[in-house]
Design a protein around this motif. Structure first.
Motif, PDB file in Angstrom:
ATOM      1  N   LEU A 122       0.811  -1.218   0.000  1.00 24.12           N
ATOM      2  CA  LEU A 122       0.000   0.000   0.000  1.00 24.12           C
ATOM      3  C   LEU A 122       0.844   1.268   0.000  1.00 24.12           C
ATOM      4  CD1 LEU A 122      -2.771   1.435   0.347  1.00 24.12           C
ATOM      5  CD2 LEU A 122      -2.455   1.179   2.817  1.00 24.12           C
ATOM      6  N   ALA A 123       1.889   1.302   0.810  1.00 25.29           N
ATOM      7  CA  ALA A 123       2.694   2.520   0.933  1.00 25.29           C
ATOM      8  C   ALA A 123       3.281   2.961  -0.400  1.00 25.29           C
ATOM      9  CB  ALA A 123       3.813   2.307   1.957  1.00 25.29           C
ATOM     10  N   ARG A 124       3.573   2.014  -1.279  1.00 21.44           N
ATOM     11  CA  ARG A 124       4.196   2.360  -2.561  1.00 21.44           C
ATOM     12  C   ARG A 124       3.239   3.081  -3.502  1.00 21.44           C
ATOM     13  NH1 ARG A 124       7.674  -3.207  -3.853  1.00 21.44           N
ATOM     14  NH2 ARG A 124       8.562  -3.396  -1.727  1.00 21.44           N
ATOM     15  N   ILE A 125       1.944   2.771  -3.427  1.00 20.76           N
ATOM     16  CA  ILE A 125       1.010   3.464  -4.319  1.00 20.76           C
ATOM     17  C   ILE A 125       0.527   4.788  -3.717  1.00 20.76           C
ATOM     18  CG2 ILE A 125       0.269   1.341  -5.422  1.00 20.76           C
ATOM     19  CD1 ILE A 125      -2.282   1.430  -3.788  1.00 20.76           C
ATOM     20  N   LEU A 126       0.852   5.004  -2.429  1.00 12.64           N
ATOM     21  CA  LEU A 126       0.487   6.275  -1.795  1.00 12.64           C
ATOM     22  C   LEU A 126       1.644   7.276  -1.814  1.00 12.64           C
ATOM     23  CD1 LEU A 126      -1.557   5.080   1.339  1.00 12.64           C
ATOM     24  CD2 LEU A 126      -2.419   5.938  -0.855  1.00 12.64           C
ATOM     25  N   ARG A 127       2.781   6.877  -2.347  1.00 12.33           N
ATOM     26  CA  ARG A 127       3.918   7.784  -2.400  1.00 12.33           C
ATOM     27  C   ARG A 127       3.596   9.027  -3.220  1.00 12.33           C
ATOM     28  NH1 ARG A 127       8.642   3.502  -4.151  1.00 12.33           N
ATOM     29  NH2 ARG A 127       8.875   2.420  -2.138  1.00 12.33           N
ATOM     30  N   SER A 128       4.187  10.134  -2.805  1.00 10.70           N
ATOM     31  CA  SER A 128       4.042  11.397  -3.547  1.00 10.70           C
ATOM     32  C   SER A 128       2.577  11.718  -3.824  1.00 10.70           C
ATOM     33  CB  SER A 128       4.832  11.344  -4.860  1.00 10.70           C
ATOM     34  OG  SER A 128       6.189  11.061  -4.623  1.00 10.70           O
ATOM     35  N   ARG A 129       1.749  11.554  -2.796  1.00 11.66           N
ATOM     36  CA  ARG A 129       0.312  11.845  -2.885  1.00 11.66           C
ATOM     37  C   ARG A 129      -0.346  11.054  -4.020  1.00 11.66           C
ATOM     38  NH1 ARG A 129       2.928  16.421  -2.709  1.00 11.66           N
ATOM     39  NH2 ARG A 129       2.266  17.062  -4.793  1.00 11.66           N
TER      40      ARG A 129
ATOM     41  N   ILE B 123      -3.169 -11.965  -2.118  1.00 15.41           N
ATOM     42  CA  ILE B 123      -3.315 -10.522  -2.269  1.00 15.41           C
ATOM     43  C   ILE B 123      -4.268 -10.031  -1.190  1.00 15.41           C
ATOM     44  CG2 ILE B 123      -4.068  -8.662  -3.806  1.00 15.41           C
ATOM     45  CD1 ILE B 123      -3.493 -10.626  -6.152  1.00 15.41           C
ATOM     46  N   GLY B 124      -3.855  -9.015  -0.453  1.00 15.89           N
ATOM     47  CA  GLY B 124      -4.703  -8.523   0.626  1.00 15.89           C
ATOM     48  C   GLY B 124      -5.969  -7.843   0.133  1.00 15.89           C
ATOM     49  N   VAL B 125      -5.795  -6.892  -0.796  1.00 16.08           N
ATOM     50  CA  VAL B 125      -6.926  -6.074  -1.260  1.00 16.08           C
ATOM     51  C   VAL B 125      -6.870  -5.926  -2.783  1.00 16.08           C
ATOM     52  CG1 VAL B 125      -8.089  -3.847  -1.106  1.00 16.08           C
ATOM     53  CG2 VAL B 125      -6.903  -4.760   0.902  1.00 16.08           C
TER      54      VAL B 125
ATOM     55  N   VAL C 107      -1.705  -4.927  -2.236  1.00 12.22           N
ATOM     56  CA  VAL C 107      -2.833  -4.419  -3.023  1.00 12.22           C
ATOM     57  C   VAL C 107      -2.644  -4.788  -4.492  1.00 12.22           C
ATOM     58  CG1 VAL C 107      -4.074  -2.339  -3.742  1.00 12.22           C
ATOM     59  CG2 VAL C 107      -3.118  -2.473  -1.430  1.00 12.22           C
ATOM     60  N   PHE C 108      -3.742  -5.167  -5.141  1.00 13.93           N
ATOM     61  CA  PHE C 108      -3.698  -5.331  -6.596  1.00 13.93           C
ATOM     62  C   PHE C 108      -4.128  -4.030  -7.245  1.00 13.93           C
ATOM     63  CE2 PHE C 108      -5.917  -5.843 -10.617  1.00 13.93           C
ATOM     64  CZ  PHE C 108      -4.974  -6.515 -11.370  1.00 13.93           C
TER      65      PHE C 108
ATOM     66  N   ALA D 213      -9.781 -14.035  -7.297  1.00 12.35           N
ATOM     67  CA  ALA D 213      -9.872 -15.234  -6.464  1.00 12.35           C
ATOM     68  C   ALA D 213      -8.752 -15.280  -5.430  1.00 12.35           C
ATOM     69  CB  ALA D 213      -9.831 -16.481  -7.346  1.00 12.35           C
ATOM     70  N   ALA D 214      -7.598 -14.708  -5.761  1.00 11.45           N
ATOM     71  CA  ALA D 214      -6.445 -14.728  -4.855  1.00 11.45           C
ATOM     72  C   ALA D 214      -6.473 -13.586  -3.848  1.00 11.45           C
ATOM     73  CB  ALA D 214      -5.150 -14.673  -5.664  1.00 11.45           C
ATOM     74  N   SER D 215      -7.477 -12.719  -3.944  1.00 10.94           N
ATOM     75  CA  SER D 215      -7.565 -11.558  -3.053  1.00 10.94           C
ATOM     76  C   SER D 215      -8.449 -11.854  -1.842  1.00 10.94           C
ATOM     77  CB  SER D 215      -8.131 -10.347  -3.814  1.00 10.94           C
ATOM     78  OG  SER D 215      -7.302 -10.008  -4.918  1.00 10.94           O
ATOM     79  N   ASP D 216      -8.046 -11.349  -0.682  1.00 15.55           N
ATOM     80  CA  ASP D 216      -8.824 -11.552   0.535  1.00 15.55           C
ATOM     81  C   ASP D 216     -10.069 -10.670   0.569  1.00 15.55           C
ATOM     82  OD1 ASP D 216      -7.001 -13.419   1.509  1.00 15.55           O
ATOM     83  OD2 ASP D 216      -5.748 -11.858   2.413  1.00 15.55           O
ATOM     84  N   SER D 217     -10.014  -9.531  -0.113  1.00 14.08           N
ATOM     85  CA  SER D 217     -11.153  -8.607  -0.120  1.00 14.08           C
ATOM     86  C   SER D 217     -11.056  -7.712  -1.345  1.00 14.08           C
ATOM     87  CB  SER D 217     -11.174  -7.752   1.153  1.00 14.08           C
ATOM     88  OG  SER D 217     -10.006  -6.945   1.235  1.00 14.08           O
ATOM     89  N   MET D 218     -12.122  -6.959  -1.589  1.00  9.67           N
ATOM     90  CA  MET D 218     -12.167  -6.026  -2.714  1.00  9.67           C
ATOM     91  C   MET D 218     -12.535  -4.638  -2.190  1.00  9.67           C
ATOM     92  SD  MET D 218     -14.504  -6.244  -6.171  1.00  9.67           S
ATOM     93  CE  MET D 218     -14.169  -5.230  -7.606  1.00  9.67           C
ATOM     94  N   LEU D 219     -11.791  -3.640  -2.632  1.00  8.94           N
ATOM     95  CA  LEU D 219     -12.082  -2.258  -2.268  1.00  8.94           C
ATOM     96  C   LEU D 219     -12.497  -1.508  -3.523  1.00  8.94           C
ATOM     97  CD1 LEU D 219     -12.102   0.109  -0.257  1.00  8.94           C
ATOM     98  CD2 LEU D 219      -9.684   0.476  -0.805  1.00  8.94           C
TER      99      LEU D 219
END
Length: 253
Positions: free
Chosen positions: A64-71, A94-96, A186-187, A213-219
């Motif tokens: 997650l932190a990597r896709i939130l970099r630099s806003r 995959i978590g999310v 995160v995917f 199918a490999a994800s624990d949840s969907m956002l």
């Protein structure tokens, strides 16, 4: 679009309602045999769609932190590169699974993700700091002002804590990444599916059901156009064909 529609048809045929529209326990022998033949006929296609059998290297996710970099710079546009692909890494689960529309503002997505994943974190981290400031004010170590009724009121907590909370909610995940914790996996399609190698990109798109199918949840980052775009409608339909709706979270943007 044709590949997505073809996958959707196969997944829809797996639904119980697709067999004669009958409820379980109300299916005669002929319908049962027909259903068995139908499922046998598409079993290999389904396996290809919802598993990474023979191609586990395609199962990738990004912290997650990597896709939130630099806003949320990665959300600026849908174009990807070898650099964006390198942000992701092979995983077992995959978590999310993040479902969104690229037409939506990058900043709106950054704010929605920060709120969803970091509101609780910011609250927990700010609470002990607020208690410390309150104790210091009560001991006379920090300045106070008189309210309209003449009672002394501390101002340090009111001035500092809201700012700290906001900073932690927006950038707390990046701060934690400095200490080695990058958050849940995160995917994100642009990052987890190769965008430059055409053959690998095609494989990744065909495995969208397997990513789900490999994800624990969907956002779902829901916007006015979410249910208009074929890609996100397919993601939503594919997830609900395999999983329970309780495993899906919708965040408006």
């Amino acid at each position: 679009a044709q590949a997505i529609l073809a996958q959707a048809v196969i997944l829809i045929r797996l639904r119980p309602s697709a067999v004669g529209g009958r409820r379980p326990g109300h299916c005669d022998e002929g319908v049962a045999m027909e259903a068995t033949r139908s499922i046998d006929g598409i079993s290999s296609d389904v396996t290809d769609l919802v598993t990474f059998e023979g191609c586990t290297e395609l199962r990738r996710a990004v912290p997650l932190a990597r896709i939130l970099r630099s806003r949320g710079r990665v959300f600026a546009d849908s174009s990807g590169s070898a650099a964006t692909y390198s942000l992701s890494e092979p995983v077992l689960r995959i978590g999310v699974f993040l479902s969104h529309n690229w037409a939506v503002s990058r900043m709106l997505k950054f704010l929605a993700l920060s709120y969803h994943f970091s509101f609780g974190l910011a609250s927990i981290l700010v609470l002990p700091f607020a208690l410390l400031l309150g104790a210091a004010t009560a001991l006379g170590l920090l300045p106070v002002v008189d309210d309209p009724s003449g009672h002394p009121v501390g101002i340090s907590c009111r001035m500092v804590c809201p700012l700290c909370f906001l900073v932690l909610m927006l950038f707390g995940r990046n701060i934690l990444a400095w200490f080695g914790y990058e958050g849940p996996s995160v995917f994100l399609d642009k990052v987890c599916i190769h965008q430059e190698n055409a053959a690998v990109k095609k494989q990744g798109i065909e495995k969208l059901g397997a990513f789900l199918a490999a994800s624990d949840s969907m956002l779902v980052l829901y916007s006015d156009i979410y249910l208009v775009k074929l890609w996100t409608v397919y993601e939503l339909a594919s997830f609900l064909s395999q999983r329970d709706i309780s495993e899906m979270t919708v965040v408006p943007v």
